[in-house]
Design a protein around this motif. Structure first.
Motif, PDB file in Angstrom:
ATOM      1  N   THR A  25       1.183  -0.721  -0.224  1.00 48.78           N
ATOM      2  CA  THR A  25      -0.013  -0.314   0.577  1.00 48.78           C
ATOM      3  C   THR A  25       0.410   1.285   0.103  1.00 48.78           C
ATOM      4  O   THR A  25       1.473   1.594   0.936  1.00 48.78           O
ATOM      5  CB  THR A  25      -0.682   0.488   1.071  1.00 48.78           C
ATOM      6  N   PHE A  26       1.209   2.548  -1.006  1.00 50.26           N
ATOM      7  CA  PHE A  26       1.523   2.949  -1.156  1.00 50.26           C
ATOM      8  C   PHE A  26      -0.023   4.819  -0.342  1.00 50.26           C
ATOM      9  O   PHE A  26      -0.639   4.437  -0.902  1.00 50.26           O
ATOM     10  CB  PHE A  26       1.898   3.183  -2.788  1.00 50.26           C
ATOM     11  N   GLN A  27       1.051   5.122   0.478  1.00 48.05           N
ATOM     12  CA  GLN A  27      -0.246   6.568   1.430  1.00 48.05           C
ATOM     13  C   GLN A  27       1.176   7.834   1.273  1.00 48.05           C
ATOM     14  O   GLN A  27       2.420   7.886   1.407  1.00 48.05           O
ATOM     15  CB  GLN A  27      -0.483   6.366   2.316  1.00 48.05           C
ATOM     16  N   VAL A  28       0.646   9.031   0.182  1.00 51.33           N
ATOM     17  CA  VAL A  28       0.743  10.168  -0.114  1.00 51.33           C
ATOM     18  C   VAL A  28      -0.226  10.815   1.364  1.00 51.33           C
ATOM     19  O   VAL A  28      -1.150  11.364   0.664  1.00 51.33           O
ATOM     20  CB  VAL A  28       1.625  10.598  -0.475  1.00 51.33           C
ATOM     21  N   ASP A  29       0.824  11.940   2.435  1.00 56.72           N
ATOM     22  CA  ASP A  29      -0.756  12.724   3.345  1.00 56.72           C
ATOM     23  C   ASP A  29      -0.366  13.915   2.350  1.00 56.72           C
ATOM     24  O   ASP A  29       0.624  15.069   1.935  1.00 56.72           O
ATOM     25  CB  ASP A  29      -0.068  12.971   4.360  1.00 56.72           C
ATOM     26  N   MET A  30      -1.120  14.638   1.726  1.00 52.18           N
ATOM     27  CA  MET A  30      -1.219  15.887   1.132  1.00 52.18           C
ATOM     28  C   MET A  30      -1.439  16.999   1.213  1.00 52.18           C
ATOM     29  O   MET A  30      -1.949  18.137   1.198  1.00 52.18           O
ATOM     30  CB  MET A  30      -1.705  15.704  -0.426  1.00 52.18           C
ATOM     31  N   GLN A  35      -2.461  22.996   2.440  1.00 44.41           N
ATOM     32  CA  GLN A  35      -2.519  24.106   3.321  1.00 44.41           C
ATOM     33  C   GLN A  35      -1.781  25.433   2.884  1.00 44.41           C
ATOM     34  O   GLN A  35      -1.490  26.321   2.980  1.00 44.41           O
ATOM     35  CB  GLN A  35      -2.160  24.169   5.333  1.00 44.41           C
ATOM     36  N   LYS A  36      -1.009  24.973   2.209  1.00 42.95           N
ATOM     37  CA  LYS A  36       0.434  25.751   1.901  1.00 42.95           C
ATOM     38  C   LYS A  36      -0.071  26.307   0.439  1.00 42.95           C
ATOM     39  O   LYS A  36       0.798  26.935  -0.238  1.00 42.95           O
ATOM     40  CB  LYS A  36       2.122  25.251   1.068  1.00 42.95           C
ATOM     41  N   GLY A  37      -0.655  25.764  -0.336  1.00 40.55           N
ATOM     42  CA  GLY A  37      -2.353  26.160  -0.931  1.00 40.55           C
ATOM     43  C   GLY A  37      -1.402  25.888  -2.270  1.00 40.55           C
ATOM     44  O   GLY A  37      -1.567  25.920  -3.361  1.00 40.55           O
ATOM     45  N   ARG A  38      -0.295  24.613  -2.211  1.00 43.51           N
ATOM     46  CA  ARG A  38       0.269  24.056  -3.274  1.00 43.51           C
ATOM     47  C   ARG A  38       0.097  22.462  -4.393  1.00 43.51           C
ATOM     48  O   ARG A  38      -0.037  22.141  -4.717  1.00 43.51           O
ATOM     49  CB  ARG A  38       1.817  23.352  -3.175  1.00 43.51           C
ATOM     50  N   PHE A  39      -2.155  22.468  -3.506  1.00 45.05           N
ATOM     51  CA  PHE A  39      -2.404  21.296  -3.392  1.00 45.05           C
ATOM     52  C   PHE A  39      -3.498  22.232  -3.869  1.00 45.05           C
ATOM     53  O   PHE A  39      -4.572  22.000  -2.548  1.00 45.05           O
ATOM     54  CB  PHE A  39      -1.737  19.961  -3.310  1.00 45.05           C
ATOM     55  N   THR A  40      -4.737  21.130  -4.243  1.00 50.35           N
ATOM     56  CA  THR A  40      -6.222  21.414  -4.785  1.00 50.35           C
ATOM     57  C   THR A  40      -6.864  20.260  -4.256  1.00 50.35           C
ATOM     58  O   THR A  40      -6.480  18.892  -5.082  1.00 50.35           O
ATOM     59  CB  THR A  40      -7.330  22.076  -5.840  1.00 50.35           C
ATOM     60  N   ILE A  41      -7.827  20.374  -3.586  1.00 45.46           N
ATOM     61  CA  ILE A  41      -8.162  18.889  -3.257  1.00 45.46           C
ATOM     62  C   ILE A  41      -9.265  17.772  -4.356  1.00 45.46           C
ATOM     63  O   ILE A  41     -10.295  19.338  -4.644  1.00 45.46           O
ATOM     64  CB  ILE A  41      -9.240  19.038  -1.674  1.00 45.46           C
ATOM     65  N   GLY A  42      -8.884  17.108  -4.980  1.00 44.19           N
ATOM     66  CA  GLY A  42      -9.390  16.987  -5.776  1.00 44.19           C
ATOM     67  C   GLY A  42      -8.894  16.199  -6.862  1.00 44.19           C
ATOM     68  O   GLY A  42      -9.326  15.802  -7.563  1.00 44.19           O
TER      69      GLY A  42
END
Length: 93
Positions: A25-30, A35-42
């Motif tokens: 299982t690969f997991q990454v916590d975004m 919070q830093k505005g570098r990733f949009t949920i979805g």
């Protein structure tokens, strides 16, 4: 006794002769990137590595429960050395 020893040897050899698989299982916590505005949920999160020919579109990860932890489980060979990177968005490593 000799038949029992031969049977035990056959079972032992066959256990190591056939490829054995394991679920990884690969997991990454975004969450921090959100919070830093570098990733949009979805937005898509993917994993690419030597197990999929470094195909950056092959394995899309999912966040089923909305906790910003994206996950995918792959069936791989026991003993393989893995090299991989996570990809956010379209092609950002």
């Amino acid at each position: 006794m000799k038949k029992l020893l031969i049977l035990a040897l056959i079972i032992l050899v066959s256990a190591f002769s056939f490829p054995q698989n394991i679920n990884v299982t690969f997991q990454v916590d975004m969450g921090v990137q959100v919070q830093k505005g570098r990733f949009t949920i979805g937005d898509p999160v993917k994993v690419a590595g030597n197990f999929n020919g470094w195909n950056n579109g092959a394995d899309v990860m999912t966040d089923v429960d909305g906790d910003t932890i994206y996950t995918i489980t792959k069936t791989l060979n026991v003993g393989d050395t893995l090299f991989f990177k996570y990809i956010k968005g379209v092609d950002t490593w």
